[in-house]
Write a protein that holds these residues in place. Structure first.
Motif, PDB file in Angstrom:
ATOM      1  N   ASP A  54      -4.171  -1.248  40.481  1.00 10.46           N
ATOM      2  CA  ASP A  54      -3.637  -2.347  41.405  1.00 10.46           C
ATOM      3  C   ASP A  54      -4.618  -3.110  40.943  1.00 10.46           C
ATOM      4  O   ASP A  54      -4.444  -4.698  40.840  1.00 10.46           O
ATOM      5  CB  ASP A  54      -4.225  -2.669  43.281  1.00 10.46           C
ATOM      6  N   LEU A  55      -6.093  -3.362  40.209  1.00 11.86           N
ATOM      7  CA  LEU A  55      -6.757  -4.348  39.955  1.00 11.86           C
ATOM      8  C   LEU A  55      -6.379  -5.541  38.840  1.00 11.86           C
ATOM      9  O   LEU A  55      -6.169  -5.878  38.465  1.00 11.86           O
ATOM     10  CB  LEU A  55      -7.763  -3.791  40.102  1.00 11.86           C
ATOM     11  N   LEU A  56      -5.660  -4.216  37.455  1.00 13.40           N
ATOM     12  CA  LEU A  56      -5.570  -4.575  36.679  1.00 13.40           C
ATOM     13  C   LEU A  56      -4.526  -5.434  36.517  1.00 13.40           C
ATOM     14  O   LEU A  56      -3.992  -5.973  35.999  1.00 13.40           O
ATOM     15  CB  LEU A  56      -5.465  -3.230  35.263  1.00 13.40           C
ATOM     16  N   PHE A  57      -3.530  -4.751  37.177  1.00 10.64           N
ATOM     17  CA  PHE A  57      -2.139  -5.525  37.672  1.00 10.64           C
ATOM     18  C   PHE A  57      -2.105  -7.062  37.535  1.00 10.64           C
ATOM     19  O   PHE A  57      -1.782  -8.032  37.554  1.00 10.64           O
ATOM     20  CB  PHE A  57      -0.677  -4.181  37.737  1.00 10.64           C
ATOM     21  N   ALA A  58      -2.801  -6.761  38.709  1.00 13.81           N
ATOM     22  CA  ALA A  58      -3.414  -8.581  39.657  1.00 13.81           C
ATOM     23  C   ALA A  58      -3.632  -8.955  38.571  1.00 13.81           C
ATOM     24  O   ALA A  58      -3.253 -10.491  38.606  1.00 13.81           O
ATOM     25  CB  ALA A  58      -4.027  -7.805  41.178  1.00 13.81           C
ATOM     26  N   VAL A  59      -5.379  -8.769  37.901  1.00 12.92           N
ATOM     27  CA  VAL A  59      -5.905  -9.445  36.856  1.00 12.92           C
ATOM     28  C   VAL A  59      -4.795 -10.056  36.289  1.00 12.92           C
ATOM     29  O   VAL A  59      -5.051 -11.659  35.487  1.00 12.92           O
ATOM     30  CB  VAL A  59      -7.199  -8.925  36.621  1.00 12.92           C
ATOM     31  N   SER A  60      -4.119  -9.074  35.426  1.00 11.71           N
ATOM     32  CA  SER A  60      -3.245  -8.992  34.287  1.00 11.71           C
ATOM     33  C   SER A  60      -2.098 -10.246  34.494  1.00 11.71           C
ATOM     34  O   SER A  60      -1.481 -10.871  33.609  1.00 11.71           O
ATOM     35  CB  SER A  60      -2.818  -8.444  34.070  1.00 11.71           C
ATOM     36  N   LYS A  61      -1.883 -10.659  35.763  1.00 14.06           N
ATOM     37  CA  LYS A  61      -0.722 -11.374  36.578  1.00 14.06           C
ATOM     38  C   LYS A  61      -1.077 -12.655  37.167  1.00 14.06           C
ATOM     39  O   LYS A  61      -0.677 -13.748  37.371  1.00 14.06           O
ATOM     40  CB  LYS A  61       0.317 -10.719  37.309  1.00 14.06           C
ATOM     41  N   ALA A  62      -2.806 -12.713  36.950  1.00 16.58           N
ATOM     42  CA  ALA A  62      -3.524 -13.884  37.718  1.00 16.58           C
ATOM     43  C   ALA A  62      -3.504 -15.409  36.835  1.00 16.58           C
ATOM     44  O   ALA A  62      -3.514 -15.293  35.388  1.00 16.58           O
ATOM     45  CB  ALA A  62      -4.552 -13.670  38.118  1.00 16.58           C
ATOM     46  N   PRO A  63      -2.716 -16.210  37.488  1.00 11.62           N
ATOM     47  CA  PRO A  63      -2.577 -17.462  36.412  1.00 11.62           C
ATOM     48  C   PRO A  63      -4.053 -17.509  35.558  1.00 11.62           C
ATOM     49  O   PRO A  63      -3.661 -17.813  34.579  1.00 11.62           O
ATOM     50  CB  PRO A  63      -2.164 -18.903  37.125  1.00 11.62           C
ATOM     51  N   ALA A  64      -5.234 -17.665  35.974  1.00 12.69           N
ATOM     52  CA  ALA A  64      -6.940 -17.536  35.423  1.00 12.69           C
ATOM     53  C   ALA A  64      -6.579 -17.700  34.360  1.00 12.69           C
ATOM     54  O   ALA A  64      -6.583 -17.485  33.364  1.00 12.69           O
ATOM     55  CB  ALA A  64      -7.660 -17.481  36.435  1.00 12.69           C
ATOM     56  N   MET A  65      -6.194 -15.723  34.816  1.00 15.98           N
ATOM     57  CA  MET A  65      -5.996 -14.770  32.884  1.00 15.98           C
ATOM     58  C   MET A  65      -5.372 -15.566  32.007  1.00 15.98           C
ATOM     59  O   MET A  65      -5.542 -15.339  30.743  1.00 15.98           O
ATOM     60  CB  MET A  65      -5.936 -13.637  33.294  1.00 15.98           C
ATOM     61  N   LEU A  66      -3.827 -15.518  31.943  1.00 13.33           N
ATOM     62  CA  LEU A  66      -2.873 -15.894  31.837  1.00 13.33           C
ATOM     63  C   LEU A  66      -3.133 -17.084  31.140  1.00 13.33           C
ATOM     64  O   LEU A  66      -2.819 -17.232  29.898  1.00 13.33           O
ATOM     65  CB  LEU A  66      -1.580 -16.077  32.212  1.00 13.33           C
ATOM     66  N   ASN A  67      -4.019 -18.244  31.973  1.00 16.99           N
ATOM     67  CA  ASN A  67      -4.331 -19.716  31.027  1.00 16.99           C
ATOM     68  C   ASN A  67      -5.847 -19.211  30.023  1.00 16.99           C
ATOM     69  O   ASN A  67      -5.596 -20.281  28.908  1.00 16.99           O
ATOM     70  CB  ASN A  67      -4.529 -20.579  32.050  1.00 16.99           C
ATOM     71  N   PHE A  68      -6.346 -18.429  30.936  1.00 20.34           N
ATOM     72  CA  PHE A  68      -7.645 -17.950  29.369  1.00 20.34           C
ATOM     73  C   PHE A  68      -6.989 -17.609  28.786  1.00 20.34           C
ATOM     74  O   PHE A  68      -7.701 -18.088  27.265  1.00 20.34           O
ATOM     75  CB  PHE A  68      -8.689 -17.840  30.575  1.00 20.34           C
ATOM     76  N   LEU A  69      -6.483 -16.822  28.271  1.00 20.69           N
ATOM     77  CA  LEU A  69      -6.441 -15.972  26.664  1.00 20.69           C
ATOM     78  C   LEU A  69      -5.201 -16.564  26.581  1.00 20.69           C
ATOM     79  O   LEU A  69      -4.437 -16.061  26.142  1.00 20.69           O
ATOM     80  CB  LEU A  69      -6.000 -13.836  27.465  1.00 20.69           C
TER      81      LEU A  69
END
Length: 457
Positions: free
Chosen positions: A138-153
């Protein structure tokens, strides 16, 4: 023989941010099993946010704005990020849910991201805090779909026919399996699966179907028309993922020197549980080996752990909490702003000749015994001064802390400060400790906190 009180302090250091003033009496009478149950107790989740509700143009591309509007948005985001930072630090210091905040601190460094947009910052931090004790999937999916992470990477740039591999690579290298468990072909194929993963102007995750590559992919030995969700599930099927996460948690919670047999055992339990984080922590904190002398006082506190620990032991009123940002920058750990996608270093990387001196002086500075003589340069828009050299500053004002010394002295009455504050006997007892032990317990407490041994947990 390790006493129950030392075990309790050890548990407080690793499952939280150290013993608080109020816990002294509790730790003296409770068993370690009872202390662990208090840390492990389920509590309601409370999100962290910022006060401002003005969201106009938050998601507008800065390049489309004039200079005045751009500066206003940057300033607003900067102030909000400072507020989020300080609210997170406050939770570390004051929350009864110490285990959640400690694990959120770990995952915040593990899933490292750094973005200007404060709404993105608050969102990913709360996703991490909400799932910090739950299931790693759940944590991995939530972070992987977070705009902050998608933007940062840069995954918003990952499109069919023009894949951007940055996000896919870091998911495997830093967030799940670690190097050596995938090939460059796997990176390329995973990137194709993640094409189209983005977010809308309201900062909500969305899949842009027209940018997604629906073709057949071969990933980690499997073949199919995989999308990003399926790639993450395939990654979680790999025992290497459980071991990578377990080993990193072992270094964070137990000892920088990994015991491979223990990690193998723990990672199998973690994998077999379906990635139950709380269950893994229970295995660690209830095991006799966790409380062995070699693991007690073996870790160097990170700057945030050091600051939070002092604030928990010395309850204080802070008139200018925003100036705590200065100490984070000087010591090299600014919440919300990890140095890169790999997160912060650990262990001896925190200590050099200048930072060690400052770390040992902080109890004296915060108690008003000496001034702070160094401060960072002015913040820049993104790195907030992290890349700037330090300079002498005569005008810097301290956070104006008023320590509740009456309560502190009452809690320490009749007790040796080194026994409460340190996990090891100091290599030498400074004469000032004996000088002030009888007549001025404040000085003996501050001097104990200024010892090198206080840097260990």
């Amino acid at each position: 023989m390790v006493s129950e009180f030392i075990k309790n302090k050890h548990l407080a250091n690793r499952a939280g941010f150290g013993i608080s003033l109020e816990q002294i009496a509790t730790f003296e009478r409770q068993s370690t099993a009872e202390v662990w149950q208090s840390y492990a107790r389920a509590r309601d989740f409370e999100p962290i946010s910022f006060k401002s509700t003005d969201t106009d143009a938050d998601y507008a591309a800065l390049s489309t704005l004039d200079a005045v509007a751009k500066k206003q948005i940057q300033q607003r985001n900067r102030q909000r990020n400072i507020e989020i930072n300080l609210n997170f630090l406050t939770a570390m210091v004051h929350s009864e849910d110490q285990l959640r905040e400690k694990m959120a601190f770990f995952w915040h460094g593990h899933f490292a991201s750094r973005v200007v947009n404060s709404t993105f910052s608050a969102h990913i931090l709360n996703e991490i805090r909400k799932n910090a004790l739950g299931n790693f999937r759940d944590l991995l999916f939530a972070v992987s779909k977070a705009p902050a992470m998608l933007n940062f990477l840069n995954n918003q740039q990952n499109k069919k026919g023009h894949p951007n591999e940055n996000f896919a690579r870091e998911v495997m290298e830093l967030f799940t399996m670690g190097r050596g468990h995938y090939t460059e072909v796997d990176v390329r194929e995973a990137a194709r699966a993640f094409t189209g993963w983005s977010y809308d102007k309201e900062a909500r995750f969305m899949e842009r179907k027209k940018f997604h590559d629906p073709g057949t992919k071969i990933f980690l030995g499997k073949t199919g028309n995989f999308d990003g969700n399926e790639v993450l599930d395939i990654i979680l099927e790999q025992p290497a993922t459980a071991r990578f996460i377990t080993a990193k948690l072992y270094r964070f919670l137990v000892n920088e020197q990994v015991d491979n047999e223990l990690v193998d055992m723990l990672s199998k339990q973690f994998y077999d549980s379906g990635y139950d984080i709380k269950q893994l922590l229970d295995h660690i904190f209830t095991s006799s080996w966790f409380y062995e002398p070699k693991n007690i006082g073996s870790k160097i506190k990170s700057p945030i752990e050091l600051m939070a620990g002092i604030m928990r032991m010395l309850p204080m009123k802070i008139e200018n909490p925003e100036n705590l940002i200065v100490y984070q920058k000087l010591l090299g750990q600014l919440l919300l702003y990890p140095p890169n996608v790999a997160g912060w270093p650990s262990g001896k990387a925190w200590i050099d000749s200048s930072t060690l001196l400052l770390r040992m002086q902080i109890p004296q500075i915060w108690s008003g015994l000496r001034p702070l003589e160094l401060s960072p340069q002015q913040d820049d828009d993104l790195d907030m001064g992290l890349k700037q050299n330090r300079k002498l500053s005569k005008g810097f004002k301290n956070p104006n802390m008023t320590i509740a010394w009456t309560a502190v002295e009452a809690a320490f009455a009749g007790k040796e400060p080194t026994g409460l504050l340190l996990q090891h006997e100091p290599s030498f007892k400074q004469p000032i400790l004996k000088k002030y032990a009888a007549g001025n317990s404040r000085m003996s407490i501050i001097e104990t906190m200024s010892m090198p041994e206080y840097q260990l947990c």
